[in-house]
Design a protein around this motif. Structure first.
Motif, PDB file in Angstrom:
ATOM      1  N   ALA A 149       0.700  -1.502  -0.063  1.00 31.52           N
ATOM      2  CA  ALA A 149       0.086   0.051   0.040  1.00 31.52           C
ATOM      3  C   ALA A 149       1.007   1.160   0.339  1.00 31.52           C
ATOM      4  O   ALA A 149       1.531   0.932  -0.026  1.00 31.52           O
ATOM      5  N   LEU A 150       0.505   2.267  -0.534  1.00 32.11           N
ATOM      6  CA  LEU A 150       0.856   3.458  -0.008  1.00 32.11           C
ATOM      7  C   LEU A 150       1.791   3.688   1.154  1.00 32.11           C
ATOM      8  O   LEU A 150       2.684   4.810   1.082  1.00 32.11           O
TER       9      LEU A 150
ATOM     10  N   GLN B 279       1.445   1.858  -9.572  1.00 30.84           N
ATOM     11  CA  GLN B 279       1.212   0.942 -10.521  1.00 30.84           C
ATOM     12  C   GLN B 279       1.063  -0.439  -9.943  1.00 30.84           C
ATOM     13  O   GLN B 279       0.218  -1.272 -10.590  1.00 30.84           O
ATOM     14  N   ALA B 280       1.248  -1.079  -8.972  1.00 32.05           N
ATOM     15  CA  ALA B 280       1.026  -2.734  -8.616  1.00 32.05           C
ATOM     16  C   ALA B 280      -0.383  -2.513  -8.016  1.00 32.05           C
ATOM     17  O   ALA B 280      -1.228  -3.177  -8.541  1.00 32.05           O
TER      18      ALA B 280
ATOM     19  N   SER C 126      -4.821  -9.071 -12.339  1.00 30.51           N
ATOM     20  CA  SER C 126      -3.516  -9.154 -12.965  1.00 30.51           C
ATOM     21  C   SER C 126      -1.963  -9.720 -11.852  1.00 30.51           C
ATOM     22  O   SER C 126      -1.720 -10.066 -12.122  1.00 30.51           O
ATOM     23  N   ARG C 127      -2.218  -9.279 -10.611  1.00 29.40           N
ATOM     24  CA  ARG C 127      -1.111  -9.363  -9.893  1.00 29.40           C
ATOM     25  C   ARG C 127      -1.432  -8.226  -8.793  1.00 29.40           C
ATOM     26  O   ARG C 127      -2.455  -7.708  -8.759  1.00 29.40           O
ATOM     27  N   ILE C 128      -1.131  -9.419  -7.779  1.00 29.32           N
ATOM     28  CA  ILE C 128      -1.018  -8.064  -5.557  1.00 29.32           C
ATOM     29  C   ILE C 128       0.457  -8.703  -5.491  1.00 29.32           C
ATOM     30  O   ILE C 128       0.589  -9.457  -5.345  1.00 29.32           O
ATOM     31  N   ALA C 129       0.622  -6.863  -4.649  1.00 26.94           N
ATOM     32  CA  ALA C 129       1.878  -7.369  -4.255  1.00 26.94           C
ATOM     33  C   ALA C 129       1.749  -6.966  -2.825  1.00 26.94           C
ATOM     34  O   ALA C 129       0.623  -7.248  -2.578  1.00 26.94           O
ATOM     35  N   PHE C 130       2.584  -7.543  -2.390  1.00 30.87           N
ATOM     36  CA  PHE C 130       3.426  -7.777  -0.930  1.00 30.87           C
ATOM     37  C   PHE C 130       4.205  -6.582  -0.319  1.00 30.87           C
ATOM     38  O   PHE C 130       4.899  -7.024  -1.369  1.00 30.87           O
ATOM     39  N   ALA C 131       4.577  -6.228   0.577  1.00 33.61           N
ATOM     40  CA  ALA C 131       5.756  -5.969   1.619  1.00 33.61           C
ATOM     41  C   ALA C 131       5.778  -6.967   2.573  1.00 33.61           C
ATOM     42  O   ALA C 131       4.984  -7.458   2.801  1.00 33.61           O
ATOM     43  N   VAL C 132       7.399  -6.906   2.437  1.00 32.41           N
ATOM     44  CA  VAL C 132       7.667  -7.703   3.522  1.00 32.41           C
ATOM     45  C   VAL C 132       8.125  -7.478   4.335  1.00 32.41           C
ATOM     46  O   VAL C 132       8.871  -6.481   5.035  1.00 32.41           O
TER      47      VAL C 132
END
Length: 201
Positions: free
Chosen positions: A24-25, A60-61, A69-75
């Motif tokens: 997230a932002l 963009q994510a 088409s995409r799910i981004a994660f913070a580690v």
């Protein structure tokens, strides 16, 4: 929930002191700091954003998630709350229960540690055992030998090379090395990853 949304539904995964939460932002400062640890944006074979491009990278994510088409994660390191990097499910094809794992990068200080193995174990477990994937794929630059070794260490099979496939940040065109793992191969790969994580570090 539609079939497509099943793959990009927000989820938090936790294991071994690490947490994956939807990017997230609010992660901007942490992600910027992670990239600065090693000035990762200077590497021609990665897509790590330059500091001023971090908000755009996250936006963009999020747009790709909205498109399914995409799910981004913070580690996240749970003990400190520090953002260590990011990773994603992407190129999701719900009709054939396929997705890829990529857009992965970590702060230099945690590279070649247990972090990548633990993160991939979480993502692969969720993909195969919760989402019901038939196949998980990976792709990497033909000159990113460290990434190729890391993918092979997960137990993925090298499928081949897509020649003249994608632009690098410096304007050159890369060949892309493709890997995959099927649901049938997952139990043995999982056992090996658990074994590796149980070894002294």
């Amino acid at each position: 929930m539609t079939l497509a949304n099943r793959f990009v539904e927000p989820v938090v995964l936790q294991r071994g002191g690490l947490r994956l939460e939807p990017l997230a932002l609010s992660h901007e400062d942490g992600l910027r700091a992670a990239a600065a640890d090693g000035e990762l944006w200077t590497l021609r074979i990665t897509s790590v954003p330059e500091p001023e491009q971090t908000p755009t990278y996250i936006e963009q994510a999020l747009q790709m998630r909205d498109a399914g088409s995409r799910i981004a994660f913070a580690v996240i390191d749970e003990a400190s709350g520090r953002v260590l990097g990011t990773t994603s499910y992407h190129d999701i094809v719900p009709a054939v229960d396929r997705l890829e794992i990529g857009y992965t990068w970590y702060a230099q200080s945690v590279q070649r540690s247990h972090v990548n193995t633990t993160v991939k174990l979480m993502l692969m477990t969720h993909a195969f055992e919760t989402l019901g994937c038939a196949l998980v794929g990976w792709r990497t630059d033909n000159f990113n030998f460290a990434s190729q070794r890391a993918i092979e260490r997960l137990g993925a099979k090298r499928d081949g090379v897509l020649r003249h496939h994608a632009l690098r940040r410096d304007g050159t065109v890369r060949d892309t090395v493709m890997y995959s793992m099927t649901a049938g191969e997952w139990p043995e790969a999982k056992a090996q990853l658990l074994y590796l994580l149980g070894k002294p570090r």
